[in-house]
Design an enzyme around this catalytic site. Structure first.
Site, PDB file in Angstrom:
ATOM      1  N   THR A 185       0.878  -1.178   0.000  1.00  0.00           N
ATOM      2  CA  THR A 185       0.000   0.000   0.000  1.00  0.00           C
ATOM      3  C   THR A 185       0.909   1.220   0.000  1.00  0.00           C
ATOM      4  O   THR A 185       2.043   1.172   0.472  1.00  0.00           O
ATOM      5  CB  THR A 185      -0.908   0.069   1.234  1.00  0.00           C
ATOM      6  OG1 THR A 185      -0.080   0.246   2.374  1.00  0.00           O
ATOM      7  CG2 THR A 185      -1.732  -1.178   1.390  1.00  0.00           C
ATOM      8  N   GLU A 330      -5.707  -4.020   0.563  1.00  0.00           N
ATOM      9  CA  GLU A 330      -5.915  -5.105   1.529  1.00  0.00           C
ATOM     10  C   GLU A 330      -7.136  -5.963   1.214  1.00  0.00           C
ATOM     11  O   GLU A 330      -7.322  -7.015   1.806  1.00  0.00           O
ATOM     12  CB  GLU A 330      -6.099  -4.524   2.947  1.00  0.00           C
ATOM     13  CG  GLU A 330      -4.857  -3.920   3.565  1.00  0.00           C
ATOM     14  CD  GLU A 330      -4.648  -2.456   3.214  1.00  0.00           C
ATOM     15  OE1 GLU A 330      -5.174  -2.007   2.167  1.00  0.00           O
ATOM     16  OE2 GLU A 330      -3.959  -1.756   3.963  1.00  0.00           O
ATOM     17  N   LYS A 437     -13.602  15.792  14.689  1.00  0.00           N
ATOM     18  CA  LYS A 437     -14.389  15.550  15.893  1.00  0.00           C
ATOM     19  C   LYS A 437     -14.671  16.889  16.560  1.00  0.00           C
ATOM     20  O   LYS A 437     -13.803  17.474  17.187  1.00  0.00           O
ATOM     21  CB  LYS A 437     -13.652  14.592  16.810  1.00  0.00           C
ATOM     22  CG  LYS A 437     -13.496  13.258  16.128  1.00  0.00           C
ATOM     23  CD  LYS A 437     -12.956  12.160  16.985  1.00  0.00           C
ATOM     24  CE  LYS A 437     -13.057  10.849  16.194  1.00  0.00           C
ATOM     25  NZ  LYS A 437     -12.159   9.839  16.618  1.00  0.00           N
ATOM     26  N   TRP A 442     -19.265  14.042  14.878  1.00  0.00           N
ATOM     27  CA  TRP A 442     -18.308  13.863  13.793  1.00  0.00           C
ATOM     28  C   TRP A 442     -18.741  14.696  12.587  1.00  0.00           C
ATOM     29  O   TRP A 442     -19.899  14.648  12.182  1.00  0.00           O
ATOM     30  CB  TRP A 442     -18.258  12.384  13.359  1.00  0.00           C
ATOM     31  CG  TRP A 442     -17.577  11.484  14.338  1.00  0.00           C
ATOM     32  CD1 TRP A 442     -17.140  11.829  15.592  1.00  0.00           C
ATOM     33  CD2 TRP A 442     -17.272  10.100  14.169  1.00  0.00           C
ATOM     34  NE1 TRP A 442     -16.585  10.744  16.202  1.00  0.00           N
ATOM     35  CE2 TRP A 442     -16.650   9.663  15.359  1.00  0.00           C
ATOM     36  CE3 TRP A 442     -17.452   9.186  13.139  1.00  0.00           C
ATOM     37  CZ2 TRP A 442     -16.216   8.337  15.533  1.00  0.00           C
ATOM     38  CZ3 TRP A 442     -17.030   7.873  13.311  1.00  0.00           C
ATOM     39  CH2 TRP A 442     -16.406   7.461  14.506  1.00  0.00           C
TER      40      TRP A 442
HETATM   41  P1  ADP Z   1      -3.855   3.934  -0.207  1.00  0.00           P
HETATM   42  O1  ADP Z   1      -4.658   5.079  -0.771  1.00  0.00           O
HETATM   43  O2  ADP Z   1      -3.690   4.016   1.280  1.00  0.00           O
HETATM   44  O3  ADP Z   1      -2.648   3.587  -0.960  1.00  0.00           O
HETATM   45  P2  ADP Z   1      -5.501   2.029  -1.554  1.00  0.00           P
HETATM   46  O4  ADP Z   1      -4.974   2.451  -2.842  1.00  0.00           O
HETATM   47  O5  ADP Z   1      -5.602   0.602  -1.229  1.00  0.00           O
HETATM   48  O6  ADP Z   1      -4.721   2.657  -0.354  1.00  0.00           O
HETATM   49  O7  ADP Z   1      -6.864   2.787  -1.414  1.00  0.00           O
HETATM   50  C1  ADP Z   1      -7.876   2.352  -0.556  1.00  0.00           C
HETATM   51  C2  ADP Z   1      -8.682   3.488  -0.039  1.00  0.00           C
HETATM   52  O8  ADP Z   1      -9.202   4.294  -1.091  1.00  0.00           O
HETATM   53  C3  ADP Z   1      -9.910   3.038   0.730  1.00  0.00           C
HETATM   54  O9  ADP Z   1      -9.594   2.668   2.040  1.00  0.00           O
HETATM   55  C4  ADP Z   1     -10.791   4.268   0.650  1.00  0.00           C
HETATM   56  O10 ADP Z   1     -10.463   5.213   1.639  1.00  0.00           O
HETATM   57  C5  ADP Z   1     -10.461   4.828  -0.701  1.00  0.00           C
HETATM   58  N1  ADP Z   1     -11.500   4.426  -1.663  1.00  0.00           N
HETATM   59  C6  ADP Z   1     -11.484   3.368  -2.495  1.00  0.00           C
HETATM   60  N2  ADP Z   1     -12.608   3.322  -3.232  1.00  0.00           N
HETATM   61  C7  ADP Z   1     -13.363   4.365  -2.858  1.00  0.00           C
HETATM   62  C8  ADP Z   1     -14.656   4.861  -3.239  1.00  0.00           C
HETATM   63  N3  ADP Z   1     -15.378   4.277  -4.174  1.00  0.00           N
HETATM   64  N4  ADP Z   1     -15.105   5.956  -2.607  1.00  0.00           N
HETATM   65  C9  ADP Z   1     -14.376   6.571  -1.654  1.00  0.00           C
HETATM   66  N5  ADP Z   1     -13.172   6.161  -1.257  1.00  0.00           N
HETATM   67  C10 ADP Z   1     -12.660   5.072  -1.842  1.00  0.00           C
END
Ligand code: ADP
Length: 542
Positions: A185, A330, A437, A442
């Site tokens: 990630t 994940e 918060k 929230w």
């Molecule tokens: P990172 O951005 O930490 O590298 P990922 O690429 O795995 O991780 O992205 C996952 C994150 O992207 C999710 O936990 C969520 O916050 C965001 N995300 C993924 N799909 C959507 C969606 N359709 N709408 C809003 N947020 C999303």
């Protein structure tokens, strides 16, 4: 009582055998900027065997890691198939990681070989001397002489290494629970964390991708795979397509709106997947350069929220429905897909489609509040989303230190905050670390951002919580104004009056040139928070 059923292994060697034989005529088409390169799945099978033979020849054995530093193209597909099928582990290196993160992940995964696209050699070359375990670099689609090898590293030409190798390979029997592929990630906090997918998790996930209520891929599809193969396994599309014989169009490095429009015109895909910014860019391009794109039966959008306005324009102006989906590295990454219930029509169906989607049978979900209690699926109660299932990570690779609660009684804490309807549709309101918060309530930073960004003069807006003596935290909005436009904080506050509850109205506003972004292009609120803490933001207070 044990079942009487066979315990046949769900392995990627079987997937490769199946796809390349039963769908031998399906194609992987790689865009080159000029004439596309075309390869049938039958040829993909042979090339994968040749690559596996070549890698064995370089001493790849057991579960050694083979990295890829590549765009989406036919060679990357062969690596996706050959490396796991031979029993080794594919490590997709994200070309957009910051240099120190790239070095960290290659060393952490202990990559033995890395396959690099010619056009990416300059980017890779700078970091190679610090990659301690890499012994061989294979340059695909480029000149190996362009890479200066540090001591102890051999550089090869992909074509020379692979051509002449036998076109068959004795694919080993593999335990379906063993590692097939890994992906780190991007690590907006701390070091990147490695997620290791198994043959079984990839197989089951691929079946889900093809299901009717998910992406609905089948042999009649031609899928334009824009989501990078180096980020969250391209949302599982390459394996899923191979499973059902859907052809794939790979854009290689041509990801700007103009070449995407050219690919659409030349290849007329039926399906495509990409993050919202790609589609926003294409829409702008199409405004000035109209073109029929109705050959797309659907496009899937995820990675960040699909703006409803964009979904409407796509469908109402261009006849292309957008399918909104949620997931993360994940979760392989498919976690939920927003297909409305059959009974919903009109605006009600749209409301369902705006959500992050409904969970498939294999993904269980729950919402946990601040007190650690589960909150009901009533469409209103908000909590942190936790998920569990056969393609959801249970840990990170190699003992990376994370918050000990990240994996919680066998559930993955997603870090996403939202609500779920009684019929299982998820709406995300925030990332846990971004929730504001305020006085025990929230405030969703995402909600505020969407409202501010709906103002015609605003190009981008990011909202963070800043410390407040009375309320704990209050929202601060960082705004990027569209070129040639003007707007004041007063006007934006006024604009929000009828859109958010009065107590949520932000009193801190800052105009910035750009919102800092992470290596994968998401808002980097950590950097925005430090800029604020260091007094670097010019703020208008109300
Ligand atoms: P990172 O951005 O930490 O590298 P990922 O690429 O795995 O991780 O992205 C996952 C994150 O992207 C999710 O936990 C969520 O916050 C965001 N995300 C993924 N799909 C959507 C969606 N359709 N709408 C809003 N947020 C999303």
């Amino acid at each position: 009582m044990l079942s009487t059923m066979q315990d046949d292994q769900l392995s990627l060697a079987n997937l490769l055998r199946h796809g390349s034989k039963l769908y031998a005529d399906s194609e992987v088409i790689t865009w080159t900027g000029g004439e596309a390169r075309r390869e049938t799945y039958g040829e993909v099978g042979k090339h994968s065997a040749q690559l596996a033979n070549a890698l064995r020849g370089l001493g790849v054995t057991g579960d050694q890691r083979v990295g890829t530093f590549m765009w989406n193209n036919a060679e990357h597909l062969a690596a996706y198939l050959a490396i796991p099928a031979m029993g080794a582990v594919l490590h997709t290196l994200n070309i957009r990681l910051f240099p120190e993160q790239l070095v960290f992940v290659a060393n952490h995964a202990e990559d033995h070989v890395v396959i690099v696209d010619g056009t990416l050699v300059p980017l890779f070359a700078k970091q190679l001397p610090e990659m301690k375990t890499v012994r061989h670099v294979i340059v695909a689609n480029g000149d190996p002489a362009s890479l200066e090898a540090p001591a102890g590293v051999q550089v090869h030409s992909y074509d020379e290494l692979v051509s002449g190798q036998p076109e068959t390979f004795d694919w080993p029997e593999i335990d379906e629970r063993s590692a097939a592929a890994m992906c780190y990630t991007s690590g907006t906090t701390g070091d990147p964390k490695g997620v290791v997918y198994s043959h079984r998790s990839i197989w089951l996930h691929s079946m889900q991708v093809c299901m009717t209520d998910s992406m609905r891929l089948d042999q009649s599809d031609k899928a334009l795979v824009i989501v990078p193969m180096f980020h969250a396994m391209s949302w599982g599309m390459p394996y899923a397509a191979m499973m059902v014989g859907a052809s794939m169009i790979m854009p290689d490095r041509f990801l700007q709106p103009e070449p995407i429009a050219q690919i659409l015109a030349a290849e007329r895909p039926t399906f495509a997947g990409a993050v919202p910014t790609i589609w926003q860019g294409l829409l702008q391009h199409l405004e000035a350069n109209p073109q029929d794109i109705s050959h797309l039966r659907e496009v899937v959008v995820g990675g960040s929220a699909a703006p409803p306005a964009m979904m409407h324009t796509f469908e109402e102006k261009y006849g292309v429905p957008i399918l909104h989906a949620w997931g993360m590295t994940e979760t392989s990454p498919l976690g939920s897909v927003a297909r409305p219930p059959a009974s919903a029509t009109g605006q009600e169906a749209w409301e369902y489609r705006y959500t992050q989607g409904r969970f498939p049978a294999s993904v269980r979900a729950r919402l946990i509040n601040d007190a650690g209690e589960e909150v009901p699926w009533d469409g209103e109660s908000v909590g942190e989303l936790e998920v569990k299932g056969p393609w959801i990570a249970a840990s990170y690779y190699g003992g990376i230190e994370v918050d000990p609660d990240k994996f919680h009684d066998g559930w993955l804490r997603t870090g996403d905050v939202g609500k779920i309807t009684p019929d299982g549709f998820l709406t995300l309101t925030d990332r846990a670390k971004d929730v504001i918060k305020s006085g025990g309530e929230w405030i969703s930073s995402v909600d505020l951002e969407n409202h501010v960004m709906s103002h015609p003069a605003v190009a981008e807006a990011a909202v963070i919580g800043v410390p407040d003596e009375k309320w704990d935290e209050r929202p601060l909005v960082a705004v990027v104004v569209r070129e040639g436009q003007q707007v004041t904080a007063e006007e934006l506050r006024e604009y929000l009056q009828d859109k958010v509850a009065k107590w949520q109205l932000p009193e801190h506003w800052s105009f910035v040139d750009e919102v800092p972004k992470t290596s994968v292009g998401k808002f980097d609120k950590k950097r925005l928070r430090s800029a604020h803490a260091e007094g670097k933001l010019d703020i208008r207070h109300f």
